[in-house]
Design a protein around this motif. Structure first.
Motif, PDB file in Angstrom:
ATOM      1  N   ASP A 155       4.636   4.950  10.326  1.00 12.34           N
ATOM      2  CA  ASP A 155       5.977   4.743   9.784  1.00 12.34           C
ATOM      3  C   ASP A 155       6.199   5.884   8.814  1.00 12.34           C
ATOM      4  N   GLU A 156       6.938   6.895   9.258  1.00 18.30           N
ATOM      5  CA  GLU A 156       7.068   8.105   8.471  1.00 18.30           C
ATOM      6  C   GLU A 156       7.940   7.928   7.231  1.00 18.30           C
ATOM      7  N   SER A 157       8.537   6.745   7.073  1.00 17.51           N
ATOM      8  CA  SER A 157       9.277   6.476   5.840  1.00 17.51           C
ATOM      9  C   SER A 157       8.340   6.048   4.716  1.00 17.51           C
ATOM     10  N   LEU A 158       7.101   5.745   5.057  1.00 12.74           N
ATOM     11  CA  LEU A 158       6.116   5.328   4.056  1.00 12.74           C
ATOM     12  C   LEU A 158       5.265   6.517   3.634  1.00 12.74           C
ATOM     13  N   PRO A 159       4.986   6.667   2.357  1.00 13.81           N
ATOM     14  CA  PRO A 159       4.110   7.748   1.903  1.00 13.81           C
ATOM     15  C   PRO A 159       2.701   7.557   2.464  1.00 13.81           C
ATOM     16  N   VAL A 160       2.063   8.654   2.885  1.00 12.09           N
ATOM     17  CA  VAL A 160       0.693   8.531   3.376  1.00 12.09           C
ATOM     18  C   VAL A 160      -0.222   8.018   2.262  1.00 12.09           C
ATOM     19  N   ALA A 161       0.139   8.277   1.022  1.00 18.24           N
ATOM     20  CA  ALA A 161      -0.683   7.814  -0.101  1.00 18.24           C
ATOM     21  C   ALA A 161      -0.842   6.301  -0.069  1.00 18.24           C
ATOM     22  N   ASP A 162       0.262   5.576   0.161  1.00 17.64           N
ATOM     23  CA  ASP A 162       0.191   4.119   0.179  1.00 17.64           C
ATOM     24  C   ASP A 162      -0.729   3.632   1.292  1.00 17.64           C
ATOM     25  N   ILE A 163      -0.616   4.244   2.474  1.00 16.50           N
ATOM     26  CA  ILE A 163      -1.419   3.822   3.627  1.00 16.50           C
ATOM     27  C   ILE A 163      -2.893   4.151   3.402  1.00 16.50           C
ATOM     28  N   LEU A 164      -3.175   5.371   2.946  1.00 21.71           N
ATOM     29  CA  LEU A 164      -4.566   5.778   2.711  1.00 21.71           C
ATOM     30  C   LEU A 164      -5.215   4.961   1.610  1.00 21.71           C
ATOM     31  N   ASN A 165      -4.452   4.629   0.575  1.00 18.66           N
ATOM     32  CA  ASN A 165      -5.019   3.800  -0.492  1.00 18.66           C
ATOM     33  C   ASN A 165      -5.392   2.416   0.023  1.00 18.66           C
ATOM     34  N   THR A 166      -4.548   1.843   0.865  1.00 21.66           N
ATOM     35  CA  THR A 166      -4.853   0.536   1.448  1.00 21.66           C
ATOM     36  C   THR A 166      -6.113   0.607   2.298  1.00 21.66           C
ATOM     37  N   MET A 167      -6.224   1.633   3.132  1.00 25.11           N
ATOM     38  CA  MET A 167      -7.391   1.745   4.002  1.00 25.11           C
ATOM     39  C   MET A 167      -8.671   1.923   3.197  1.00 25.11           C
ATOM     40  N   ASN A 168      -8.597   2.677   2.115  1.00 26.27           N
ATOM     41  CA  ASN A 168      -9.788   2.872   1.286  1.00 26.27           C
ATOM     42  C   ASN A 168     -10.173   1.609   0.534  1.00 26.27           C
ATOM     43  N   GLU A 169      -9.206   0.792   0.179  1.00 27.57           N
ATOM     44  CA  GLU A 169      -9.522  -0.505  -0.412  1.00 27.57           C
ATOM     45  C   GLU A 169     -10.328  -1.358   0.566  1.00 27.57           C
ATOM     46  N   LEU A 170      -9.925  -1.319   1.837  1.00 30.39           N
ATOM     47  CA  LEU A 170     -10.614  -2.102   2.851  1.00 30.39           C
ATOM     48  C   LEU A 170     -12.028  -1.581   3.100  1.00 30.39           C
ATOM     49  N   VAL A 171     -12.203  -0.266   2.982  1.00 30.91           N
ATOM     50  CA  VAL A 171     -13.548   0.306   3.094  1.00 30.91           C
ATOM     51  C   VAL A 171     -14.418  -0.188   1.941  1.00 30.91           C
ATOM     52  N   LYS A 172     -13.882  -0.131   0.720  1.00 32.00           N
ATOM     53  CA  LYS A 172     -14.645  -0.569  -0.454  1.00 32.00           C
ATOM     54  C   LYS A 172     -15.001  -2.048  -0.373  1.00 32.00           C
ATOM     55  N   GLU A 173     -14.120  -2.837   0.242  1.00 28.50           N
ATOM     56  CA  GLU A 173     -14.381  -4.272   0.389  1.00 28.50           C
ATOM     57  C   GLU A 173     -15.367  -4.572   1.513  1.00 28.50           C
TER      58      GLU A 173
END
Length: 320
Positions: free
Chosen positions: A130-148
């Motif tokens: 979804d190119e209307s969303l900043p990649v920062a928001d998506i990458l931060n979410t994915m990294n949270e899931l990695v940490k969890e």
């Protein structure tokens, strides 16, 4: 024969088994048999997704994932597989409604963990962008899931090169994990993206090939056999101009590519299908084709491609 997926500690069989039809148009019994045959030949990567077969009427939601999950539980083989799936896909019939918010990504992943019967996914793909969303928001979410500990690595599917570059740059600048793989439409066939029935799909092009060659980012190629295009052309089941070829593949370019594949197949003593897959395996960056097979014979034929290697000259003749 397994190959390391760069920037991970995962080693995948060169060919991945697609599961789009598992549990729906292909019975569970036959789906189990196909997966059994695949792993008997050394396979360890079964490609699936939260959304697979949801577009079919009267089909159990996420039936492909559920089928793979039941098979893993029955066989007790989770430890010998790379467990992977995809989420973040819009709901069927609502392709204009993005599902890449933090809540959506978490909802899809948690559902996939339950259906697959695992605590962690080894390689999780975001199925759309979804190119209307900043990649920062998506990458931060994915990294949270990695940490969890819910996922180990993650990739993208149907993302444009520019967005992947932006995401990788953000990850590098902020000391975060970036994409470990990309899953585009990719085969030995030329693809006219303007003629795709679903314009949210992203096909490999010259610019993206150059990006992968420069970065070494792994490619997991879907539609790697181009719907059996070259095999069907060779055995007379299809012909250019007959109106039966998928529009994105109907081109003079693919007429030329067919001749290159036929010549290489003769030189290798291989089938057309094997040669088309070998073209992807011979690219100057890591490519893991996802094969789609309806019969045991088709699966056996495709798996033999893992042992083939095209010369640079043979590969060039296909796409010249």
């Amino acid at each position: 024969m397994k190959k390391r997926i760069p920037n991970t500690d995962l080693f995948s069989f060169p060919l991945c088994l697609g599961s789009v039809e598992f549990g729906s148009t292909m019975s569970e019994e036959k789906s189990f048999r196909m997966m059994d045959l695949y792993v008997e030949q050394g396979g360890n990567f079964i490609d699936t997704a939260e959304v697979y077969a949801d577009w079919l009427p009267d089909t159990d939601k996420s039936i492909a994932e559920k089928t793979v999950g039941r098979w893993m539980k029955r066989r007790g083989n989770r430890g010998s597989l790379i467990v992977t799936t995809k989420g973040g896909h819009p709901r069927p019939g609502q392709m204009d409604t993005s599902r890449l918010s933090k809540q959506d990504i978490r909802e899809d992943l948690h559902g996939s963990l339950e259906r697959l019967g695992v605590d962690q996914v080894d390689l999780y793909f975001l199925h759309r962008d979804d190119e209307s969303l900043p990649v920062a928001d998506i990458l931060n979410t994915m990294n949270e899931l990695v940490k969890e500990g819910k996922i180990r690595y993650f990739g993208c599917s149907n993302w444009r090169k520019e967005r992947i570059e932006e995401a990788q740059a953000y990850a590098g600048e902020h000391g975060l994990q970036g994409f470990s793989a990309n899953q585009p439409m990719y085969s030995a066939a030329h693809i006219d993206e303007t003629k795709l029935s679903d314009q949210t799909l992203v096909a490999m092009d010259g610019g993206m090939e150059q990006f992968h060659q420069e970065t070494g980012l792994a490619v997991f190629a879907y539609s790697s056999q181009a719907k059996g295009l070259f095999t069907k052309l060779t055995n007379g089941k299809l012909a250019f101009g007959d109106g039966e070829i998928a529009p994105q593949y109907e081109s003079a370019e693919n007429e030329k590519r067919l001749k290159g594949i036929q010549q290489a197949a003769d030189e290798l003593g291989a089938t057309i299908n094997q040669t088309a897959l070998a073209y992807l395996l011979s690219r100057p960056f890591p490519v893991f084709p996802i094969i789609g097979c309806r019969t045991e014979e088709q699966l056996g034929d495709s798996l033999k491609a893992a042992a083939l290697q095209l010369t640079d000259e043979q590969a060039k003749r296909i796409v010249q």
